[in-house]
Design a protein around this motif. Structure first.
Motif, mmCIF file in Angstrom:
data_model
loop_
_atom_site.group_PDB
_atom_site.id
_atom_site.type_symbol
_atom_site.label_atom_id
_atom_site.label_comp_id
_atom_site.label_asym_id
_atom_site.label_seq_id
_atom_site.Cartn_x
_atom_site.Cartn_y
_atom_site.Cartn_z
ATOM 1 N N GLY A 563 -8.392 19.682 -3.295
ATOM 2 C CA GLY A 563 -9.171 18.565 -3.783
ATOM 3 C C GLY A 563 -8.366 17.615 -4.642
ATOM 4 O O GLY A 563 -8.744 16.457 -4.832
ATOM 5 N N GLY A 564 -7.235 18.079 -5.166
ATOM 6 C CA GLY A 564 -6.370 17.238 -5.979
ATOM 7 C C GLY A 564 -5.259 16.569 -5.191
ATOM 8 O O GLY A 564 -4.342 15.982 -5.785
ATOM 9 N N TYR A 565 -5.321 16.649 -3.868
ATOM 10 C CA TYR A 565 -4.308 16.000 -3.027
ATOM 11 C C TYR A 565 -4.333 14.487 -3.241
ATOM 12 O O TYR A 565 -5.390 13.851 -3.194
ATOM 13 C CB TYR A 565 -4.587 16.319 -1.555
ATOM 14 C CG TYR A 565 -3.768 15.502 -0.578
ATOM 15 C CD1 TYR A 565 -2.454 15.862 -0.290
ATOM 16 C CD2 TYR A 565 -4.314 14.388 0.055
ATOM 17 C CE1 TYR A 565 -1.701 15.124 0.623
ATOM 18 C CE2 TYR A 565 -3.576 13.644 0.965
ATOM 19 C CZ TYR A 565 -2.261 14.018 1.242
ATOM 20 O OH TYR A 565 -1.526 13.283 2.127
ATOM 21 N N GLN A 566 -3.168 13.916 -3.510
ATOM 22 C CA GLN A 566 -3.027 12.471 -3.672
ATOM 23 C C GLN A 566 -1.976 11.977 -2.684
ATOM 24 O O GLN A 566 -0.838 12.455 -2.706
ATOM 25 C CB GLN A 566 -2.608 12.114 -5.096
ATOM 26 C CG GLN A 566 -3.597 12.560 -6.160
ATOM 27 C CD GLN A 566 -3.171 12.131 -7.544
ATOM 28 O OE1 GLN A 566 -3.222 10.958 -7.885
ATOM 29 N NE2 GLN A 566 -2.746 13.094 -8.339
ATOM 30 N N PRO A 567 -2.323 11.034 -1.827
ATOM 31 C CA PRO A 567 -1.426 10.635 -0.732
ATOM 32 C C PRO A 567 -0.017 10.267 -1.174
ATOM 33 O O PRO A 567 0.950 10.669 -0.534
ATOM 34 C CB PRO A 567 -2.154 9.434 -0.119
ATOM 35 C CG PRO A 567 -3.580 9.640 -0.459
ATOM 36 C CD PRO A 567 -3.597 10.309 -1.790
ATOM 37 N N GLY A 568 0.110 9.496 -2.245
ATOM 38 C CA GLY A 568 1.446 9.067 -2.637
ATOM 39 C C GLY A 568 2.137 9.969 -3.617
ATOM 40 O O GLY A 568 3.300 9.746 -3.951
ATOM 41 N N ARG A 569 1.463 11.007 -4.091
ATOM 42 C CA ARG A 569 2.006 11.818 -5.162
ATOM 43 C C ARG A 569 2.223 13.278 -4.801
ATOM 44 O O ARG A 569 2.943 13.982 -5.497
ATOM 45 C CB ARG A 569 1.082 11.727 -6.379
ATOM 46 C CG ARG A 569 1.182 10.394 -7.098
ATOM 47 C CD ARG A 569 -0.031 10.121 -7.968
ATOM 48 N NE ARG A 569 0.188 9.009 -8.886
ATOM 49 C CZ ARG A 569 0.270 7.741 -8.529
ATOM 50 N NH1 ARG A 569 0.155 7.422 -7.247
ATOM 51 N NH2 ARG A 569 0.476 6.790 -9.420
ATOM 52 N N THR A 570 1.576 13.769 -3.778
ATOM 53 C CA THR A 570 1.723 15.162 -3.371
ATOM 54 C C THR A 570 2.919 15.298 -2.436
ATOM 55 O O THR A 570 2.924 14.741 -1.336
ATOM 56 C CB THR A 570 0.446 15.660 -2.673
ATOM 57 O OG1 THR A 570 -0.662 15.499 -3.568
ATOM 58 C CG2 THR A 570 0.571 17.113 -2.274
ATOM 59 N N ASP A 571 3.932 16.056 -2.877
ATOM 60 C CA ASP A 571 5.161 16.187 -2.082
ATOM 61 C C ASP A 571 4.945 17.050 -0.837
ATOM 62 O O ASP A 571 5.426 16.722 0.243
ATOM 63 C CB ASP A 571 6.274 16.811 -2.930
ATOM 64 C CG ASP A 571 6.671 15.932 -4.094
ATOM 65 O OD1 ASP A 571 7.526 15.059 -3.905
ATOM 66 O OD2 ASP A 571 6.117 16.114 -5.198
ATOM 67 N N TRP A 572 4.230 18.172 -1.027
ATOM 68 C CA TRP A 572 4.068 19.129 0.063
ATOM 69 C C TRP A 572 2.614 19.587 0.124
ATOM 70 O O TRP A 572 1.927 19.655 -0.897
ATOM 71 C CB TRP A 572 4.960 20.355 -0.142
ATOM 72 C CG TRP A 572 6.431 20.062 -0.184
ATOM 73 C CD1 TRP A 572 7.175 19.747 -1.290
ATOM 74 C CD2 TRP A 572 7.333 20.038 0.913
ATOM 75 N NE1 TRP A 572 8.479 19.535 -0.945
ATOM 76 C CE2 TRP A 572 8.616 19.712 0.409
ATOM 77 C CE3 TRP A 572 7.205 20.257 2.287
ATOM 78 C CZ2 TRP A 572 9.737 19.604 1.219
ATOM 79 C CZ3 TRP A 572 8.328 20.166 3.093
ATOM 80 C CH2 TRP A 572 9.573 19.842 2.563
#
Length: 736
Positions: A563-572
């Motif tokens: 739920g904390g996935y952020q398109p520009g910030r999550t590396d993997w």
């Protein structure tokens, strides 16, 4: 009377089996963290702190109640060794709220729990081994079973991979199963003595009024109290034991003696339950009957579908209670009829309730082949024998298959318990293979009791056909053969170091189980952590995963929930097998796992089965490609420091043929940009490309640059994950 040599040999073999069992449970370095282990580690630390600080009410941590697990955890991990986690476990509600580790200044704090989890497990492993030793003693001293039968049962209990798997983790099911097994064996020992007294004194008023078997009723009650402290499912022992006591009293016509023994059983059970749980000293009614039906904050979040609720579920939650914890009996009755909050999987599809065939199939997949063979023999041996059959077995030269009264009594009690327990589990919608462990251990014990003497008879018969006779050594040969085969499987590559992924090889092992049962309880996340920790600047990376409590303590960087996935910030993005089976986080599965064109950067396999997939951020590659088309080596790139692009940028500069990258931060205002960013830019820069993720990055950087450079073209790149990035050109002229 048995020769001393035979007695010493029996003790030696039993000790060797127990040492092997202890090695399989205690040996080897810790690798993975099973679901809820972080929580039970924190609960044990909180429990220990409450004991030391004289707060008996706070020894109530959760309605399971897991008191036996917390006691053993307290012994395995001194409070001094808990360090900062003595406070952190209290502040995070027993390890439930992991969001505080996202705060600045808490980097690397979650990882410090890992050695403590691996250390505290030893309490459960040692306790499980001691319960095996107690079961062996009860089979010999209480039930009078032949040494070969009792040792055969100990062999299967020591080497069943599924039993080993749960004896190696900081949880409640192995201790519940071991305590239930001991309680049932003690009940069977009581029934044996009770029947013997009735046979010696038929019709005697004294025999009808009192029972010299009461000590076994007391022992069975005390062990039932331990089982109930281990997990609320142990309360099933209550009606089972009382029904068994009543049946024996009616059958033997010793009603008063049976009633007296039932009272002794209940007294011992209650005394142990109260004595070992300080919360019962100060609030017995609340500990058992507290009702938290009023929606808590967590429940309200879950109903609203907020990101915090999603994060709580993904952290490995086994409950969603807030400050109010339901009492043991309330929780037991409430949870049984509700499907697991994360869903389930059965026969190739995600389901809420797997239905009535779940546990029979789970037993087939989770039992070893020799346990299933022994179970078939146990079913046959437990049947009533006709007089003619008994006379035939007693004739000289008959095969030495001791289907005597003691063996039959033990088998009937064990099989009856397994059947009753499974029947009571089946109507509940919440089903997991580990919930059946008390039944599976009873079936394994029955299998060992029946299998070994019949294997001995078979070996002796075979040698007779060859003109030789093994005699008494047939039992030793059978026992050694069973222990060798079972021990090699338990210590072999299919079971170590991941016994949780062991499944019956006759049914195809883990590959056969993947389309039938839910697979994965945390094993495999360690493989993903190894891959991620090997990446450059691993400590600065951000990963999205379903099992935050499984991966976070093992990964050097920051772990966010799905739920904390952020398109520009999550590396993997880490995808787990049970997540795929349950179809959790459907949007991210569709984006990363289901697209045939996207290959995982890493796949972690156990026993030939894909358990975990690690995918790079889907937006990074197209963004890099576009920047390579737009920017020259003399340009500069300005991007948010939290973004994947900025963290992985090669700062070698123009010499490497790439523009230099400079960072701004999402919380900056215009004044921060002027003070922090502008002085770092190179003198004489001519063109800059500013990257901004709408909804994540503020426009402050663009506003400031508009005052010193001419704003040029701007384009938007839409990514497959539904996100977008804006790239804006700023050109600096001579007069600007």
């Amino acid at each position: 009377m048995r020769p001393p040599t035979e007695r010493r040999l029996e003790i030696l073999l039993g000790l060797l089996l127990l040492l092997a069992a202890a090695w399989l449970r205690l040996g080897g370095p810790g690798r993975y963290i099973a679901s809820d282990e972080l929580r039970w580690t924190c609960r044990a630390i909180n429990f220990h702190a409450a004991l030391v600080e004289g707060r008996p009410a706070d020894t109530f941590q959760v309605g399971h109640p897991g008191v036996l697990t917390m006691w053993l955890g307290s012994l395995a991990l001194p409070l001094e060794a808990a360090g900062d986690w003595r406070q952190l476990c209290d502040e995070t509600q027993g390890g439930k709220d992991l969001t505080r580790f996202d705060d600045l200044g808490n980097e690397g704090l979650l990882q410090t729990i890992t050695p403590r989890i691996f250390a505290i497990r030893r309490g459960v492993a040692l306790g499980s081994t001691l319960l095996l030793a107690l079961a062996w003693w009860l089979m010999r001293a209480g039930l009078g079973l032949a040494p070969v039968s009792a040792l055969g049962a100990l062999s299967l209990l020591a080497f069943e991979p599924f039993v080993i798997a749960h004896s190696r983790v900081m949880h409640v099911d192995a201790l519940l199963a071991g305590s239930c097994l001991a309680a049932i064996l003690a009940l069977a020992a009581w029934a044996r003595r009770f029947a013997a007294e009735a046979a010696r004194e038929p019709g005697s008023p004294a025999a009808l009024a009192r029972s010299r078997s009461r000590r076994w009723a007391l022992a069975a009650g005390a062990l039932a109290g331990l089982a109930m402290l281990a997990k609320s499912a142990g309360f099933v022992l209550g009606p089972f034991a009382l029904a068994g006591l009543a049946w024996q009293g009616l059958r033997r016509r010793r009603w008063r003696a049976a009633a007296s023994d039932a009272l002794a059983w209940g007294t011992a059970c209650g005394l142990v339950y109260v004595a070992l749980w300080p919360a019962m000293w100060v609030d017995p009614l609340g500990s058992l009957l507290r009702d938290c039906e009023t929606p808590t904050a967590a429940t309200a979040l879950a109903e609203a579908g907020t990101a915090d609720a999603v994060a709580a579920a993904e952290a490995g939650a086994d409950d969603d209670e807030g400050a109010c914890n339901s009492g043991v009996l309330v929780k037991l009755l409430a949870e049984g009829g509700v499907p697991h909050q994360n869903g389930n999987y059965f026969m190739g599809r995600p389901v809420a309730d797997p239905g009535p065939f779940f546990y029979p199939l789970a037993i087939l997949f989770r039992s070893s082949p020799w346990a299933l063979l022994g179970l078939l023999l146990a079913l046959g041996a437990s049947r009533p024998r006709w007089p003619a059959a008994r006379r035939s077995a007693a004739e000289p030269g008959a095969a030495a298959v001791p289907a005597d009264a003691d063996e039959q009594l033990a088998l009937r009690w064990l099989l009856a318990w397994a059947l009753v327990f499974l029947l009571l589990l089946t109507p509940g919608a919440k089903k997991m293979d580990r919930y059946m462990l008390p039944a599976l251990m009873a079936l394994a014990a029955a299998a060992g009791i029946a299998l070994t003497p019949r294997l001995a008879a078979g070996l002796d018969g075979l040698m007779r056909l060859l003109g030789r006779r093994l005699g008494p050594s047939a039992g030793l040969a059978a026992l050694l053969s069973l222990a060798l085969v079972a021990g090699l499987e338990a210590s072999g590559p299919r079971a170590r170091p991941y016994p949780l992924t062991w499944y019956n090889p006759l049914l195809g092992g883990s590959r056969g189980a993947e389309s039938v049962l839910l697979i994965g309880w945390g094993e495999g996340y360690d493989l993903a952590a190894e891959f991620l920790n090997a990446q450059p600047n691993a400590a600065s990376l951000e990963v999205a995963a379903r099992g935050v409590a499984n991966l976070g303590p093992l990964f050097a960087g920051r772990t966010e929930s799905m739920g904390g996935y952020q398109p520009g910030r999550t590396d993997w993005v880490v995808v787990y097998r049970s997540q795929v089976q349950r179809r959790q986080d459907e949007a991210l599965l569709a984006l990363y796992h289901d697209r045939p064109s996207d290959k995982a950067a890493y796949v972690g396999r156990i026993n030939g089965l894909d358990m975990v997939w690690v995918y790079p951020n889907a937006s990074l590659a197209p963004l890099r490609e576009r920047l390579a088309e737009l920017a020259t080596a003399e340009d500069i790139v300005i991007a948010g420091g939290e973004t994947v692009l900025a963290r992985g940028w090669d700062l070698a500069g123009p010499a490497a043929g790439r523009p230099a990258l400079y960072r701004y931060w999402g919380h900056w205002a215009a004044a921060d940009v002027e003070r922090e960013l502008l002085p770092t830019l190179p003198e004489g820069w001519r063109r800059a490309w500013v990257l901004r993720y709408p909804g994540y990055d503020p426009p402050a950087t663009e506003e400031v640059l508009s005052g010193i450079a001419r704003r040029g073209r701007s384009e938007r790149i839409d990514f497959v994950d539904g996100s977008a990035v804006e790239i804006t050109e700023f050109t600096r002229t001579d007069d600007s």
